[in-house]
Design an enzyme around this catalytic site. Structure first.
Site, PDB file in Angstrom:
ATOM      1  N   HIS A 157       0.730  -1.303   0.028  1.00 16.77           N
ATOM      2  CA  HIS A 157       0.161  -0.013   0.133  1.00 16.77           C
ATOM      3  C   HIS A 157       0.906   1.382   0.015  1.00 16.77           C
ATOM      4  O   HIS A 157       0.432   2.221   0.467  1.00 16.77           O
ATOM      5  CB  HIS A 157      -1.024   0.158   0.936  1.00 16.77           C
ATOM      6  CG  HIS A 157      -1.774  -1.199   1.512  1.00 16.77           C
ATOM      7  ND1 HIS A 157      -2.680  -1.701   0.834  1.00 16.77           N
ATOM      8  CD2 HIS A 157      -1.403  -2.415   2.133  1.00 16.77           C
ATOM      9  CE1 HIS A 157      -3.192  -2.639   1.307  1.00 16.77           C
ATOM     10  NE2 HIS A 157      -2.472  -3.301   1.961  1.00 16.77           N
ATOM     11  N   SER A 278      14.362  21.503 -16.785  1.00 12.83           N
ATOM     12  CA  SER A 278      13.184  22.143 -17.080  1.00 12.83           C
ATOM     13  C   SER A 278      13.594  23.533 -17.880  1.00 12.83           C
ATOM     14  O   SER A 278      14.583  24.029 -17.289  1.00 12.83           O
ATOM     15  CB  SER A 278      12.475  22.624 -15.674  1.00 12.83           C
ATOM     16  OG  SER A 278      11.515  23.758 -15.603  1.00 12.83           O
ATOM     17  N   LYS A 284      15.883  21.936 -11.717  1.00 12.33           N
ATOM     18  CA  LYS A 284      15.168  20.927 -12.004  1.00 12.33           C
ATOM     19  C   LYS A 284      15.953  19.876 -12.466  1.00 12.33           C
ATOM     20  O   LYS A 284      16.635  19.950 -13.540  1.00 12.33           O
ATOM     21  CB  LYS A 284      13.823  20.807 -12.596  1.00 12.33           C
ATOM     22  CG  LYS A 284      12.694  21.757 -11.933  1.00 12.33           C
ATOM     23  CD  LYS A 284      12.199  20.884 -11.106  1.00 12.33           C
ATOM     24  CE  LYS A 284      11.324  19.824 -11.591  1.00 12.33           C
ATOM     25  NZ  LYS A 284       9.882  19.418 -11.182  1.00 12.33           N
ATOM     26  N   GLU A 291       9.467   8.034 -17.036  1.00 11.74           N
ATOM     27  CA  GLU A 291       8.049   8.675 -17.369  1.00 11.74           C
ATOM     28  C   GLU A 291       7.558   8.205 -18.637  1.00 11.74           C
ATOM     29  O   GLU A 291       6.383   7.664 -18.889  1.00 11.74           O
ATOM     30  CB  GLU A 291       7.964   9.963 -16.974  1.00 11.74           C
ATOM     31  CG  GLU A 291       8.269  10.436 -15.721  1.00 11.74           C
ATOM     32  CD  GLU A 291       8.498  12.114 -15.526  1.00 11.74           C
ATOM     33  OE1 GLU A 291       8.098  12.420 -14.272  1.00 11.74           O
ATOM     34  OE2 GLU A 291       8.720  12.641 -16.357  1.00 11.74           O
TER      35      GLU A 291
END
Ligand code: ARG
Length: 459
Positions: A157, A278, A284, A291
């Site tokens: 979980h 970024s 970043k 992804e």
């Protein structure tokens, strides 16, 4: 479009919109090598059966070889003037050999021809994908072997559950990928069947030697039913399903890499060469690659559902709907291949933050189950032990302590059976070591499974 293989029955020119809509050359050009290979085998067989002469066959074979080389070299442009790759190869052959080339299609239809080409293609791709899966597995096993001492929290979980070896966690993905490879290989016995000889749908009046063609092309057997052979695409569906399951596994690993590289977890860092920045936020460093793998899973699932839907309710035998099988197949194969390659490189570029991993494994009562097991060893039922440990956890929460920070006296207030030896059970390292059970996270068990996997991978 001027070059058709079926012009005879038609009085009028095909409308240009129809040509554009109907053509598959834009994508089935990828099947040129398979198409030529299949044609060569068919040609040799026609000669062997005396349907064409040996001399005719060798001329056709030479011309087909030439076409193959010309396409490979980029000398022969695959022009949109043709409806599909079968037409292009045949018309080019006729261009080279004159009417002789027109004999090649004897006893053959584009229906069994396309089924053959796609089977050859799927077979090739399966071999490539299973080789790439092996590379990913080798990398996972190596990382597991090199980091055998690294302990981290195991989750359920997404809540810390029990301490595990990082190696054990990574080997879970090796196990998934191993099954994925097996699934692709298992499917080969259904893929690797020769449909040629089925002709349009009913078989052929010519005395074709199907077994010979099957041998020539390395097939394990010939299809049993000509109507099935020209209208079956379940081997493509099976491929897409196997690709989907593989992508699902890669997406889960990707998701973990994304989580682990976040500041919240900080379990890993991915090398700069495998991250992006970024355009606005200078600080970043983003995990775009995992992804993208996670994101690309969607299109592979889409292709599976799309072809299932295309095939649903189609009457026998060939219908043009089935031309829609190819783009999704090609895209899935391309996607799976690049994702596997990226994943292999990516995981090789990870460094593990051992302190963070270990610290996370020490916090959050991950040894609570060990404490319950300890009480069972001391003679309690597991349910009773579970209840008592639950109360000890509540107490520890109140005190802001971990279980191994609670004194023996405090602990004995909950159960008299608890002795000094309890601290061995509350030690994170010991907790892992104790899971000696085959398949468990104990160091010995994991070492054994690494050995087994290395044997399996022959490394
Ligand atoms: N381009 C077609 C396909 O991919 C080839 C088979 C065409 N057969 C036919 N009878 N129209 O399915």
């Amino acid at each position: 479009m001027t070059e058709k293989v079926w012009g005879g029955r038609f009085r009028e020119e095909t409308d240009s919109l129809v040509n554009r809509f109907n053509a598959s050359i834009g994508f089935d050009r990828r099947l040129y090598a398979q198409d030529i290979k299949g044609s060569m085998a068919h040609c040799k067989m026609l000669a062997r059966q005396g349907i064409i002469s040996d001399d005719e066959a060798s001329k056709i074979l030479a011309a087909l070889g030439e076409i193959n080389r010309e396409i490979e070299r980029g000398d022969l442009l695959i022009s949109d003037d043709y409806e599909d790759i079968h037409g292009l190869v045949e018309k080019t052959l006729v261009g080279k050999t004159g009417s002789l080339g027109e004999k090649l299609h004897t006893g053959r239809s584009r229906n069994d021809q396309v089924a053959l080409d796609v089977r050859l293609y799927v077979r090739d791709v399966i071999h490539h994908i299973t080789a790439l899966i092996r590379e990913t597995r080798i990398t996972l096993v190596k990382i597991a072997e090199d980091n055998l001492d690294l302990i981290m929290p195991g989750y359920t979980h997404l809540q810390r559950a029990q301490p595990v070896l990082l190696s054990h966690h990574l080997l879970a993905y090796n196990a998934m990928l191993k099954r994925d490879g097996e699934r692709f290989n298992d499917s080969l016995k259904r893929v690797n069947i020769l449909p040629l000889g089925s002709a349009a749908l009913a078989g052929s009046t010519f005395n074709l030697d199907r077994e010979m063609v099957a041998d020539e092309l390395g097939f394990d057997g010939i299809s049993e039913n000509s109507m099935d052979a020209v209208s079956d695409r379940d081997f493509v569906l099976e491929f897409l399903f196997n690709a989907s399951v593989l992508m699902m596994h890669l997406s889960r690993l990707s998701e973990e890499l994304i989580l682990w590289s976040s500041q919240e977890f900080s379990f890993i860092s991915i090398s700069d060469a495998f991250c992006t920045g970024s355009s606005i936020m200078p600080q970043k460093k983003n995990p775009d690659l995992p992804e993208l793998i996670r994101g690309k899973t969607g299109r592979v699932y889409g292709h599976l559902i799309s072809l299932l839907t295309v095939m649903k309710g189609l009457p026998l035998t060939y219908n043009k709907d089935m031309q829609e099988d190819k783009e999704g197949l090609f895209d899935s194969a391309d996607t799976v291949e690049i994702c596997l390659e990226v994943m292999t490189k990516l995981i090789g570029e990870i460094s593990f933050n051992r302190e963070r991993l270990r610290a996370a494994a020490e916090k959050g009562f991950l040894v609570a189950t060990d404490l319950a097991d300890y009480l069972v060893v001391k003679g309690m039922t597991f349910r009773e032990a579970h209840e008592i440990v639950g109360r000890i956890v509540l107490y520890a929460l109140d005190k802001g302590k971990e279980l191994n920070e609670i004194s023996l006296d405090e602990m004995r207030g909950f159960a008299r059976k608890i002795d000094q030896d309890v601290y061995e059970w509350l030690d994170t390292e010991m907790s892992v070591k104790r899971k000696k059970i085959p398949g468990g996270t104990g160091h010995d068990a994991v070492r054994k499974s690494i050995k087994k996997e290395k044997e399996d991978l022959r490394i």
